[in-house]
Scaffold this motif. Structure first.
Motif, PDB file in Angstrom:
ATOM      1  N   UNK A 188      -7.531  -3.711  -7.609  1.00 34.24           N
ATOM      2  CA  UNK A 188      -7.223  -2.752  -6.539  1.00 34.24           C
ATOM      3  C   UNK A 188      -8.361  -1.757  -6.315  1.00 34.24           C
ATOM      4  N   UNK A 189      -9.045  -1.395  -7.372  1.00 31.24           N
ATOM      5  CA  UNK A 189     -10.200  -0.503  -7.251  1.00 31.24           C
ATOM      6  C   UNK A 189     -11.283  -1.178  -6.399  1.00 31.24           C
ATOM      7  N   UNK A 190     -11.562  -2.428  -6.695  1.00 29.20           N
ATOM      8  CA  UNK A 190     -12.579  -3.158  -5.937  1.00 29.20           C
ATOM      9  C   UNK A 190     -12.156  -3.363  -4.486  1.00 29.20           C
ATOM     10  N   UNK A 191     -10.897  -3.693  -4.264  1.00 30.25           N
ATOM     11  CA  UNK A 191     -10.411  -3.877  -2.894  1.00 30.25           C
ATOM     12  C   UNK A 191     -10.587  -2.598  -2.088  1.00 30.25           C
ATOM     13  N   UNK A 192     -10.250  -1.490  -2.686  1.00 29.48           N
ATOM     14  CA  UNK A 192     -10.379  -0.209  -1.989  1.00 29.48           C
ATOM     15  C   UNK A 192     -11.841   0.060  -1.624  1.00 29.48           C
ATOM     16  N   UNK A 193     -12.746  -0.218  -2.532  1.00 28.63           N
ATOM     17  CA  UNK A 193     -14.170  -0.015  -2.242  1.00 28.63           C
ATOM     18  C   UNK A 193     -14.643  -0.936  -1.128  1.00 28.63           C
ATOM     19  N   UNK A 194     -14.163  -2.165  -1.129  1.00 31.40           N
ATOM     20  CA  UNK A 194     -14.539  -3.097  -0.070  1.00 31.40           C
ATOM     21  C   UNK A 194     -14.025  -2.632   1.290  1.00 31.40           C
ATOM     22  N   UNK A 195     -12.912  -1.919   1.273  1.00 30.35           N
ATOM     23  CA  UNK A 195     -12.327  -1.395   2.509  1.00 30.35           C
ATOM     24  C   UNK A 195     -12.833   0.016   2.824  1.00 30.35           C
ATOM     25  N   UNK A 196     -13.814   0.447   2.064  1.00 34.03           N
ATOM     26  CA  UNK A 196     -14.429   1.777   2.234  1.00 34.03           C
ATOM     27  C   UNK A 196     -13.422   2.922   2.065  1.00 34.03           C
ATOM     28  N   UNK A 197     -12.448   2.703   1.172  1.00 32.36           N
ATOM     29  CA  UNK A 197     -11.435   3.720   0.876  1.00 32.36           C
ATOM     30  C   UNK A 197     -11.722   4.285  -0.517  1.00 32.36           C
ATOM     31  N   UNK A 198     -12.677   5.193  -0.579  1.00 32.62           N
ATOM     32  CA  UNK A 198     -13.125   5.714  -1.862  1.00 32.62           C
ATOM     33  C   UNK A 198     -12.041   6.527  -2.570  1.00 32.62           C
ATOM     34  N   UNK A 226      -8.787   5.919  -2.642  1.00 28.52           N
ATOM     35  CA  UNK A 226      -7.913   4.970  -3.340  1.00 28.52           C
ATOM     36  C   UNK A 226      -8.644   4.326  -4.514  1.00 28.52           C
ATOM     37  N   UNK A 227      -9.916   4.041  -4.341  1.00 32.60           N
ATOM     38  CA  UNK A 227     -10.703   3.474  -5.442  1.00 32.60           C
ATOM     39  C   UNK A 227     -10.754   4.451  -6.608  1.00 32.60           C
ATOM     40  N   UNK A 228     -10.959   5.713  -6.319  1.00 30.21           N
ATOM     41  CA  UNK A 228     -10.997   6.724  -7.370  1.00 30.21           C
ATOM     42  C   UNK A 228      -9.639   6.863  -8.053  1.00 30.21           C
ATOM     43  N   UNK A 229      -8.564   6.712  -7.298  1.00 32.91           N
ATOM     44  CA  UNK A 229      -7.220   6.757  -7.903  1.00 32.91           C
ATOM     45  C   UNK A 229      -7.099   5.685  -8.987  1.00 32.91           C
ATOM     46  N   UNK A 230      -7.485   4.452  -8.666  1.00 32.89           N
ATOM     47  CA  UNK A 230      -7.354   3.368  -9.640  1.00 32.89           C
ATOM     48  C   UNK A 230      -8.320   3.523 -10.797  1.00 32.89           C
ATOM     49  N   UNK A 231      -9.497   4.069 -10.527  1.00 34.32           N
ATOM     50  CA  UNK A 231     -10.453   4.314 -11.603  1.00 34.32           C
ATOM     51  C   UNK A 231      -9.914   5.400 -12.542  1.00 34.32           C
ATOM     52  N   UNK A 266      -6.714   6.137 -12.973  1.00 33.24           N
ATOM     53  CA  UNK A 266      -5.588   5.552 -13.702  1.00 33.24           C
ATOM     54  C   UNK A 266      -6.107   4.759 -14.891  1.00 33.24           C
ATOM     55  N   UNK A 267      -7.126   3.943 -14.667  1.00 31.55           N
ATOM     56  CA  UNK A 267      -7.687   3.145 -15.745  1.00 31.55           C
ATOM     57  C   UNK A 267      -8.266   4.037 -16.836  1.00 31.55           C
ATOM     58  N   UNK A 268      -8.991   5.062 -16.450  1.00 25.15           N
ATOM     59  CA  UNK A 268      -9.606   5.950 -17.442  1.00 25.15           C
ATOM     60  C   UNK A 268      -8.558   6.612 -18.328  1.00 25.15           C
ATOM     61  N   UNK A 269      -7.459   7.038 -17.728  1.00 22.14           N
ATOM     62  CA  UNK A 269      -6.386   7.651 -18.506  1.00 22.14           C
ATOM     63  C   UNK A 269      -5.719   6.667 -19.446  1.00 22.14           C
ATOM     64  N   UNK A 270      -5.438   5.471 -18.941  1.00 25.69           N
ATOM     65  CA  UNK A 270      -4.806   4.445 -19.769  1.00 25.69           C
ATOM     66  C   UNK A 270      -5.762   3.991 -20.872  1.00 25.69           C
ATOM     67  N   UNK A 271      -7.023   3.863 -20.542  1.00 23.80           N
ATOM     68  CA  UNK A 271      -8.048   3.438 -21.501  1.00 23.80           C
ATOM     69  C   UNK A 271      -8.143   4.441 -22.656  1.00 23.80           C
ATOM     70  N   UNK A 272      -8.064   5.717 -22.325  1.00 25.17           N
ATOM     71  CA  UNK A 272      -8.171   6.764 -23.352  1.00 25.17           C
ATOM     72  C   UNK A 272      -7.027   6.687 -24.365  1.00 25.17           C
ATOM     73  N   UNK A 273      -5.889   6.178 -23.954  1.00 26.29           N
ATOM     74  CA  UNK A 273      -4.733   6.091 -24.845  1.00 26.29           C
ATOM     75  C   UNK A 273      -4.753   4.852 -25.742  1.00 26.29           C
TER      76      UNK A 273
END
Length: 64
Positions: A14-24, A26-31, A33-40
């Protein structure tokens, strides 16, 4: 692993899709989310979790 494998793959996808659609935003939202989950995650799971996110991100990219 706290979240499912699919969750990490989907976040990357979803992060990549958002970037491809130039929706930064939404891309940052997924990034974020991943960063928070990764930290846990435990140190032993982190490399695998990163790999899943990266695989999802790659899968969303157009083939060259």
């Amino acid at each position: 692993m706290i979240n499912t494998e699919h969750s990490y793959f989907e976040a990357g996808y979803k992060c990549a899709q958002a970037r491809l659609q130039r929706d930064e935003s939404r891309a940052q939202h997924w990034k974020r989310w991943f960063s928070g989950a990764y930290a846990l995650e435990s140190e032993t799971d982190k490399p695998y979790v990163r790999k899943l996110f990266d695989q999802g991100y790659s899968e969303a990219q157009p083939q060259r």
